[in-house]
Design an enzyme around this catalytic site. Structure first.
Site, PDB file in Angstrom:
ATOM      1  N   GLY A 165       0.775  -1.233   0.000  1.00 57.32           N
ATOM      2  CA  GLY A 165       0.000   0.000   0.000  1.00 57.32           C
ATOM      3  C   GLY A 165       0.807   1.283   0.000  1.00 57.32           C
ATOM      4  O   GLY A 165       0.248   2.366  -0.138  1.00 57.32           O
ATOM      5  N   LYS A 201      -7.541   1.882 -13.263  1.00 54.89           N
ATOM      6  CA  LYS A 201      -8.918   2.089 -12.822  1.00 54.89           C
ATOM      7  C   LYS A 201      -9.010   1.637 -11.364  1.00 54.89           C
ATOM      8  O   LYS A 201      -8.432   0.612 -10.992  1.00 54.89           O
ATOM      9  CB  LYS A 201      -9.859   1.240 -13.690  1.00 54.89           C
ATOM     10  CG  LYS A 201     -11.325   1.396 -13.358  1.00 54.89           C
ATOM     11  CD  LYS A 201     -11.895   2.673 -13.933  1.00 54.89           C
ATOM     12  CE  LYS A 201     -13.306   2.954 -13.427  1.00 54.89           C
ATOM     13  NZ  LYS A 201     -13.706   4.365 -13.692  1.00 54.89           N
ATOM     14  N   HIS A 208      -9.565  -9.789  -2.082  1.00 53.92           N
ATOM     15  CA  HIS A 208      -8.201 -10.243  -2.348  1.00 53.92           C
ATOM     16  C   HIS A 208      -8.246 -11.767  -2.364  1.00 53.92           C
ATOM     17  O   HIS A 208      -8.416 -12.387  -1.316  1.00 53.92           O
ATOM     18  CB  HIS A 208      -7.250  -9.732  -1.254  1.00 53.92           C
ATOM     19  CG  HIS A 208      -5.862 -10.323  -1.315  1.00 53.92           C
ATOM     20  ND1 HIS A 208      -4.727  -9.558  -1.148  1.00 53.92           N
ATOM     21  CD2 HIS A 208      -5.417 -11.576  -1.531  1.00 53.92           C
ATOM     22  CE1 HIS A 208      -3.658 -10.340  -1.251  1.00 53.92           C
ATOM     23  NE2 HIS A 208      -4.056 -11.580  -1.472  1.00 53.92           N
ATOM     24  N   LYS A 237      -2.706  -8.988   6.740  1.00 49.66           N
ATOM     25  CA  LYS A 237      -3.781  -9.975   6.753  1.00 49.66           C
ATOM     26  C   LYS A 237      -4.052 -10.413   8.190  1.00 49.66           C
ATOM     27  O   LYS A 237      -3.125 -10.562   8.989  1.00 49.66           O
ATOM     28  CB  LYS A 237      -3.380 -11.196   5.904  1.00 49.66           C
ATOM     29  CG  LYS A 237      -3.279 -10.845   4.426  1.00 49.66           C
ATOM     30  CD  LYS A 237      -2.620 -11.930   3.609  1.00 49.66           C
ATOM     31  CE  LYS A 237      -2.401 -11.431   2.190  1.00 49.66           C
ATOM     32  NZ  LYS A 237      -1.491 -12.288   1.419  1.00 49.66           N
ATOM     33  N   ASN A 290       3.860 -13.358  -5.734  1.00 50.65           N
ATOM     34  CA  ASN A 290       4.774 -13.532  -4.601  1.00 50.65           C
ATOM     35  C   ASN A 290       5.639 -14.751  -4.854  1.00 50.65           C
ATOM     36  O   ASN A 290       5.131 -15.841  -5.094  1.00 50.65           O
ATOM     37  CB  ASN A 290       4.003 -13.707  -3.300  1.00 50.65           C
ATOM     38  CG  ASN A 290       3.178 -12.478  -2.975  1.00 50.65           C
ATOM     39  OD1 ASN A 290       3.621 -11.362  -3.185  1.00 50.65           O
ATOM     40  ND2 ASN A 290       1.978 -12.682  -2.492  1.00 50.65           N
ATOM     41  N   ARG A 292       7.569 -16.405  -2.816  1.00 50.95           N
ATOM     42  CA  ARG A 292       8.002 -17.008  -1.540  1.00 50.95           C
ATOM     43  C   ARG A 292       6.890 -17.916  -1.004  1.00 50.95           C
ATOM     44  O   ARG A 292       5.770 -17.894  -1.511  1.00 50.95           O
ATOM     45  CB  ARG A 292       8.243 -15.889  -0.512  1.00 50.95           C
ATOM     46  CG  ARG A 292       6.966 -15.083  -0.282  1.00 50.95           C
ATOM     47  CD  ARG A 292       7.022 -14.119   0.869  1.00 50.95           C
ATOM     48  NE  ARG A 292       5.699 -13.587   1.139  1.00 50.95           N
ATOM     49  CZ  ARG A 292       5.151 -12.543   0.532  1.00 50.95           C
ATOM     50  NH1 ARG A 292       5.832 -11.883  -0.396  1.00 50.95           N
ATOM     51  NH2 ARG A 292       3.929 -12.149   0.840  1.00 50.95           N
ATOM     52  N   VAL A 295       2.677 -16.840   4.702  1.00 52.41           N
ATOM     53  CA  VAL A 295       2.179 -17.138   6.045  1.00 52.41           C
ATOM     54  C   VAL A 295       0.976 -18.080   5.961  1.00 52.41           C
ATOM     55  O   VAL A 295       0.853 -19.031   6.728  1.00 52.41           O
ATOM     56  CB  VAL A 295       1.779 -15.825   6.767  1.00 52.41           C
ATOM     57  CG1 VAL A 295       1.120 -16.124   8.108  1.00 52.41           C
ATOM     58  CG2 VAL A 295       2.966 -14.899   6.939  1.00 52.41           C
TER      59      VAL A 295
END
Ligand code: MV4
Length: 449
Positions: A165, A201, A208, A237, A290, A292, A295
Site C-alpha cells: 500500500g 482504474k 483479495h 492480513k 509472490n 516465496r 504465512v
C-alpha cells in the site's frame, strides 16, 4: 536431495521448515539473533549459529553473517521462509554464486516481479487479465492527467516499487491529481528509492483472492486453488480461508488457468502465489506475484492434504511435479494471533507469556514457536501463532474456530484472540461477504471494565 538446509528465518516459520526437514531426513541449521537464543527454532534444529544482535538489519537481514553460517556448517541449501531475505534478489544471487541452493526464486524472477509495472506488462503479454490502466510508467503530471482521463475516474496511482500500500493513492477527480502525484512520488522515493508510478482504474470494494501455484525445472505447472485474504487491516492480513466463500467452480477454473499462465510466462520454479483483485461481478485482475512461501500456506496444505514446504524443497532439489491441479476437499480458516492489543489500535504488546495453553482436538492446527515463559522480543513481527481449523464445511470450520479460540489461553501479553472471537460472530463474516474494505467499518466491542 539436500543433506543440510540452513533456515534463514526465525519464529513459527523457522520451526515449520525444520519440522518438514526432519520428516525428510534433512539436517537443519538454525540461525538466531541474541534476542532469540531461547527460541524453539534454535532448540529443534540440529545445529544453531548466532548471527548477531537483535536488530534485523544486524542479524536476519545480514547476508554476510548468514552466508558465513552456511559455509561453516556446510549447508547445501538455504530456506528463507517469508519476510526478511525471502524476496531479496541480491541474497538469491549470492547463494547461487556460493553454490548454495536458494529455496526460492531466481534473482531475475524476484526483480521482474518486484517491479510492479513491468510485472504487469509481462502479464498483459501472457494474456493474464490486469486492471485497465496506463501502459508502463507515467512520464510526468501531464501524462498522469491524460491517462486518468482515458481510464476514467476514480483511478488509483501506484508505485512500481510498491507493495503493502505504500505510494498508492485513490484519485476521485482531476482536482486531486496533482497533490496525489507529488505526495505519492515523494513517499515512494523515500521508501524505495524509486518514484516510478503507474495508473489503474480504481476497483471499488474488491476481494483479495490469491492462487497458490507450483512450477518445476521441467516446465510443468499446476495450481493448488485459492485463498481468500480479504480481511486485512493496513495491508496486514488478519484471517484467511479456503475455499473462498465468493468462489464458484467456474471462477476457480478461470483464475487457476490465469495463474498457471502467469507462472508459465515467467518459467516459474518453486511454489508461488498469484494475487488477484476480484470485483463484485467476479471479474478478476492480476495484482502481484509472490515468489516465496506465504504465512497462509497452511490453509492450502490442510484442504488439499499436502505439505507445501516439502514440495518446495523437492522442486528446488530438481524433482518433477505431476502437473495436475489440486482442489479443496475441506474448508480451512486461519486466524493470525498477534502480540497486539486489538482494543488499542492493535498496538504491539511484546513481553513474557506467563500462562500458555494451546487449543487442540479434531481439525485444529496451531503453528507457533511460543510456550509458557517465552519472551516475545520487541524487534520483530508481532505474529506469534497461527490457529487453523479444518472441517467439511465453512460453518463447521467457523464453529471449530470459536471453540478453539475459547480454549486458547495466552496470558502476560495482549493478543488478537478477542478480535478473532468477535470476527467469528460478525454477520458479514458469517455470510462470507467480506471485502478488503471490511476492517474499515468493523467495530470491536470493548470488554467490560
Ligand atoms: C487496488 C485496489 C483497487 N483498485 N488496485 C493494495 C495493495 C496493493 N498490492 C494493491 N492494493 C490495491 N490495489 C486497484 N486498481 C485496492 C487495493 C487494496 C487492497 C488490495 C488487496 C487487499 C487489501 C487492500 C486494501 C486496500 C486497497
Amino acid at each position: 536431495m539436500f543433506k543440510k538446509i540452513l533456515i534463514a528465518n526465525r519464529g513459527e516459520i523457522a520451526l515449520r521448515v525444520i519440522r518438514t526437514c526432519k520428516e525428510m531426513g534433512i539436517k537443519t541449521v538454525a540461525v538466531y539473533s541474541t534476542a532469540d537464543a531461547n527460541s524453539l527454532h534454535v532448540r529443534f534444529a540440529d545445529e544453531a549459529v548466532c548471527i548477531g544482535p537483535p536488530q534485523s538489519s544486524e542479524s536476519y537481514l545480514k547476508i554476510s553473517s548468514i552466508m558465513a553460517a552456511a559455509e561453516i556448517t556446510n549447508a547445501d541449501a538455504i530456506h528463507p521462509g517469508y519476510g526478511f531475505l525471502s524476496e531479496n534478489s541480491k541474497f538469491s544471487k549470492i547463494c547461487d554464486e556460493h553454490g548454495i541452493k536458494f529455496i526460492g526464486a531466481s534473482p531475475e524472477m524476484i526483480d521482474g516481479m518486484g517491479d510492479k509495472s513491468s510485472a504487469k506488462s509481462t502479464m498483459i503479454k501472457a494474456g493474464v487479465p490486469t486492471v485497465p490502466g496506463s501502459e508502463g510508467l507515467l512520464k510526468d503530471l501531464a501524462h498522469a492527467k491524460k491517462s486518468a482521463k482515458e481510464i476514467g475516474y476514480p483511478v488509483m496511482m501506484k508505485a512500481t516499487a510498491g507493495g503493502g500500500g505504500k505510494g498508492m493513492r485513490v484519485i476521485k477527480a482531476e482536482s486531486e491529481l496533482e497533490a496525489a502525484w507529488e505526495s505519492a512520488r515523494q513517499e515512494s522515493a523515500a521508501a524505495f528509492g524509486n518514484d516510478g508510478m503507474y495508473m489503474e482504474k480504481f476497483i471499488e470494494e474488491p476481494r483479495h483472492i490469491e492462487i497458490q501455484i507450483a512450477g518445476d525445472q521441467f516446465g510443468s505447472y499446476c495450481h493448488l486453488s485459492e485463498r481468500d485474504c480479504s480481511i486485512q487491516r493496513r495491508h496486514q492480513k488478519l484471517c484467511e480461508e479456503t475455499p473462498s466463500p465468493f468462489m464458484t467452480d467456474e471462477l476457480r477454473e478461470a483464475m487457476g488457468t490465469a495463474a498457471i499462465k502467469a507462472a508459465a510466462a515467467v518459467k516459474y520454479e518453486g511454489v508461488g502465489t498469484v494475487e488477484f483483485l476480484v470485483d463484485k461481478h467476479r471479474n478478476f485482475y492480476f495484482m502481484e506475484m509472490n515468489t516465496r512461501i506465504q504465512v497462509e500456506h497452511t490453509i492450502t496444505e490442510e484442504v488439499i492434504n499436502f505439505d507445501l514446504i516439502k514440495e518446495q524443497i523437492k522442486i528446488a532439489a530438481g524433482y518433477k511435479i505431476s502437473g495436475k491441479n489440486y482442489y479443496p476437499q475441506m474448508h480451512a480458516i486461519q486466524c493470525r494471533i498477534n502480540a497486539e492489543d486489538p482494543f488499542n489500535g492493535f498496538r504491539p504488546s511484546p513481553g513474557t507469556i506467563t500462562t500458555y495453553h494451546s487449543p487442540g482436538g479434531h481439525g485444529v492446527r496451531v503453528d507457533t514457536h511460543t510456550y509458557a515463559g517465552y519472551v516475545i522480543p520487541p524487534y520483530y513481527d508481532s505474529m506469534i501463532s497461527k490457529l487453523i481449523t479444518i472441517a467439511q464445511t465453512r460453518e463447521e470450520a467457523i464453529k471449530k474456530m470459536e471453540r478453539a479460540l475459547s480454549e486458547y489461553v495466552i496470558e502476560g501479553i495482549k493478543t488478537t484472540i478477542p478480535f478473532h472471537q468477535q470476527l467469528m460472530q460478525d454477520e458479514t463474516f458469517r455470510a462470507g461477504e467480506c471485502t478488503t474494505k471490511f476492517m474499515e467499518t468493523f467495530v470491536l466491542q470493548k470488554p467490560e471494565e
